[in-house]
Design a protein around this motif. Structure first.
Motif, PDB file in Angstrom:
ATOM      1  N   GLY A  58      -1.573  39.431 -28.846  1.00 48.14           N
ATOM      2  CA  GLY A  58      -2.015  37.959 -29.549  1.00 48.14           C
ATOM      3  C   GLY A  58      -0.677  37.083 -29.702  1.00 48.14           C
ATOM      4  N   LYS A  59       0.462  37.627 -29.235  1.00 52.79           N
ATOM      5  CA  LYS A  59       1.435  36.744 -29.400  1.00 52.79           C
ATOM      6  C   LYS A  59       1.537  35.511 -28.054  1.00 52.79           C
ATOM      7  CE  LYS A  59       6.607  36.350 -29.171  1.00 52.79           C
ATOM      8  NZ  LYS A  59       7.775  37.630 -29.033  1.00 52.79           N
ATOM      9  N   THR A  60       1.696  34.318 -28.603  1.00 55.95           N
ATOM     10  CA  THR A  60       1.362  33.312 -27.878  1.00 55.95           C
ATOM     11  C   THR A  60       2.585  32.146 -27.371  1.00 55.95           C
ATOM     12  OG1 THR A  60       0.913  31.823 -29.735  1.00 55.95           O
ATOM     13  CG2 THR A  60      -0.964  32.794 -28.654  1.00 55.95           C
ATOM     14  N   GLY A  61       2.408  31.717 -26.365  1.00 55.75           N
ATOM     15  CA  GLY A  61       3.730  30.747 -26.217  1.00 55.75           C
ATOM     16  C   GLY A  61       3.114  29.337 -25.670  1.00 55.75           C
ATOM     17  N   TYR A  62       3.677  28.253 -25.990  1.00 58.87           N
ATOM     18  CA  TYR A  62       3.108  27.046 -25.212  1.00 58.87           C
ATOM     19  C   TYR A  62       4.321  26.046 -24.810  1.00 58.87           C
ATOM     20  CZ  TYR A  62      -0.985  28.050 -28.153  1.00 58.87           C
ATOM     21  OH  TYR A  62      -2.108  28.670 -28.937  1.00 58.87           O
ATOM     22  N   ALA A  63       3.816  25.138 -23.889  1.00 58.88           N
ATOM     23  CA  ALA A  63       4.725  24.228 -23.451  1.00 58.88           C
ATOM     24  C   ALA A  63       4.929  23.212 -24.522  1.00 58.88           C
ATOM     25  CB  ALA A  63       4.144  23.649 -22.142  1.00 58.88           C
ATOM     26  N   THR A  64       5.873  22.491 -24.592  1.00 60.73           N
ATOM     27  CA  THR A  64       6.183  21.270 -25.608  1.00 60.73           C
ATOM     28  C   THR A  64       5.149  20.299 -25.761  1.00 60.73           C
ATOM     29  OG1 THR A  64       8.737  21.851 -25.585  1.00 60.73           O
ATOM     30  CG2 THR A  64       7.961  20.100 -26.841  1.00 60.73           C
ATOM     31  N   LEU A  65       4.838  20.099 -24.562  1.00 63.31           N
ATOM     32  CA  LEU A  65       3.888  18.828 -24.340  1.00 63.31           C
ATOM     33  C   LEU A  65       2.635  19.356 -24.890  1.00 63.31           C
ATOM     34  CD1 LEU A  65       4.764  17.504 -20.880  1.00 63.31           C
ATOM     35  CD2 LEU A  65       5.169  16.472 -22.624  1.00 63.31           C
ATOM     36  N   VAL A  66       2.176  20.277 -25.154  1.00 64.44           N
ATOM     37  CA  VAL A  66       0.785  20.540 -25.478  1.00 64.44           C
ATOM     38  C   VAL A  66       0.700  21.516 -26.832  1.00 64.44           C
ATOM     39  CG1 VAL A  66       0.148  20.818 -23.145  1.00 64.44           C
ATOM     40  CG2 VAL A  66       0.439  22.897 -24.618  1.00 64.44           C
ATOM     41  N   LYS A  67       1.873  21.671 -27.391  1.00 61.10           N
ATOM     42  CA  LYS A  67       2.083  22.388 -28.685  1.00 61.10           C
ATOM     43  C   LYS A  67       1.193  21.467 -29.674  1.00 61.10           C
ATOM     44  CE  LYS A  67       5.054  25.570 -31.269  1.00 61.10           C
ATOM     45  NZ  LYS A  67       6.363  25.753 -31.528  1.00 61.10           N
ATOM     46  N   ASP A  68       0.438  22.194 -30.489  1.00 66.23           N
ATOM     47  CA  ASP A  68      -0.142  21.430 -31.759  1.00 66.23           C
ATOM     48  C   ASP A  68      -1.332  20.681 -31.221  1.00 66.23           C
ATOM     49  OD1 ASP A  68       2.933  20.443 -33.024  1.00 66.23           O
ATOM     50  OD2 ASP A  68       1.730  22.275 -33.643  1.00 66.23           O
ATOM     51  N   ARG A  69      -1.845  20.620 -29.923  1.00 64.98           N
ATOM     52  CA  ARG A  69      -3.094  19.964 -29.282  1.00 64.98           C
ATOM     53  C   ARG A  69      -3.964  20.890 -28.767  1.00 64.98           C
ATOM     54  NH1 ARG A  69      -3.271  16.514 -25.403  1.00 64.98           N
ATOM     55  NH2 ARG A  69      -1.172  17.045 -24.595  1.00 64.98           N
ATOM     56  N   PHE A  70      -3.280  21.946 -27.986  1.00 59.64           N
ATOM     57  CA  PHE A  70      -4.190  23.138 -27.102  1.00 59.64           C
ATOM     58  C   PHE A  70      -3.743  24.586 -28.062  1.00 59.64           C
ATOM     59  CE2 PHE A  70      -3.486  21.273 -22.738  1.00 59.64           C
ATOM     60  CZ  PHE A  70      -3.953  20.037 -23.414  1.00 59.64           C
ATOM     61  N   THR A  71      -4.733  25.364 -28.005  1.00 62.01           N
ATOM     62  CA  THR A  71      -4.703  26.646 -28.542  1.00 62.01           C
ATOM     63  C   THR A  71      -5.407  27.818 -27.514  1.00 62.01           C
ATOM     64  OG1 THR A  71      -5.042  25.808 -30.664  1.00 62.01           O
ATOM     65  CG2 THR A  71      -5.534  28.174 -30.532  1.00 62.01           C
ATOM     66  N   VAL A  72      -4.410  28.552 -27.356  1.00 64.01           N
ATOM     67  CA  VAL A  72      -4.932  29.796 -26.382  1.00 64.01           C
ATOM     68  C   VAL A  72      -5.404  31.087 -27.189  1.00 64.01           C
ATOM     69  CG1 VAL A  72      -2.496  30.628 -26.186  1.00 64.01           C
ATOM     70  CG2 VAL A  72      -4.261  30.978 -24.245  1.00 64.01           C
ATOM     71  N   SER A  73      -6.203  31.608 -26.655  1.00 67.27           N
ATOM     72  CA  SER A  73      -6.818  32.937 -27.375  1.00 67.27           C
ATOM     73  C   SER A  73      -7.504  33.818 -26.351  1.00 67.27           C
ATOM     74  CB  SER A  73      -8.026  32.370 -28.443  1.00 67.27           C
ATOM     75  OG  SER A  73      -8.904  31.905 -27.906  1.00 67.27           O
ATOM     76  N   ARG A  74      -7.917  35.077 -26.785  1.00 66.91           N
ATOM     77  CA  ARG A  74      -8.489  35.828 -25.595  1.00 66.91           C
ATOM     78  C   ARG A  74      -9.255  37.012 -26.286  1.00 66.91           C
ATOM     79  NH1 ARG A  74      -3.600  39.111 -22.873  1.00 66.91           N
ATOM     80  NH2 ARG A  74      -5.142  40.463 -22.391  1.00 66.91           N
TER      81      ARG A  74
END
Length: 120
Positions: free
Chosen positions: A54-70
């Protein structure tokens, strides 16, 4: 590993979309899944990654707008995209690889065919 994306489409700026990626084939207990995107004339760039734990990583441009899950039981990864902007327009690719995720700038081995997202 085979990956099939779904959920792309066209949306107005400020809207939302959710992408899904179904993985099949030989999938070990520990896998990294995630999303990359490629806009016309630009290089493919990492968007978000998520490890089996469940550990996630995001690009700066999408952080706080996109959410990844599985969903590990179903081997499906999701990308919830909110507050979409025209610059988010791109073909979005699901990716997977064995082991832990190594960040949105790393190289990964397995890819889906891509799904188009257009924001106007």
């Amino acid at each position: 590993v085979q990956l099939v994306e779904s959920g792309g489409g066209s949306v107005q700026a400020g809207g939302s979309l959710r992408l899904s990626c179904a993985a099949s084939g030989s999938i070990p207990g520990s896998t990294c899944m995630g999303w990359f995107r490629q806009a016309p004339g630009k290089e493919r760039e990492g968007v978000a990654t998520i490890s089996s734990d469940g550990k996630t990583g995001y690009a700066t441009l999408v952080k706080d707008r996109f959410t990844v899950s599985r969903d590990n039981e179903k081997n499906i990864a999701y990308l919830q995209m909110d507050s979409l902007k025209p610059e988010d327009t791109a073909t979005y690719y699901c990716m997977a690889d064995y082991g832990i995720c190594r960040g949105v700038h790393a190289r990964y081995n397995y890819w889906g065919q891509g799904t188009q997202v257009t924001v106007s």
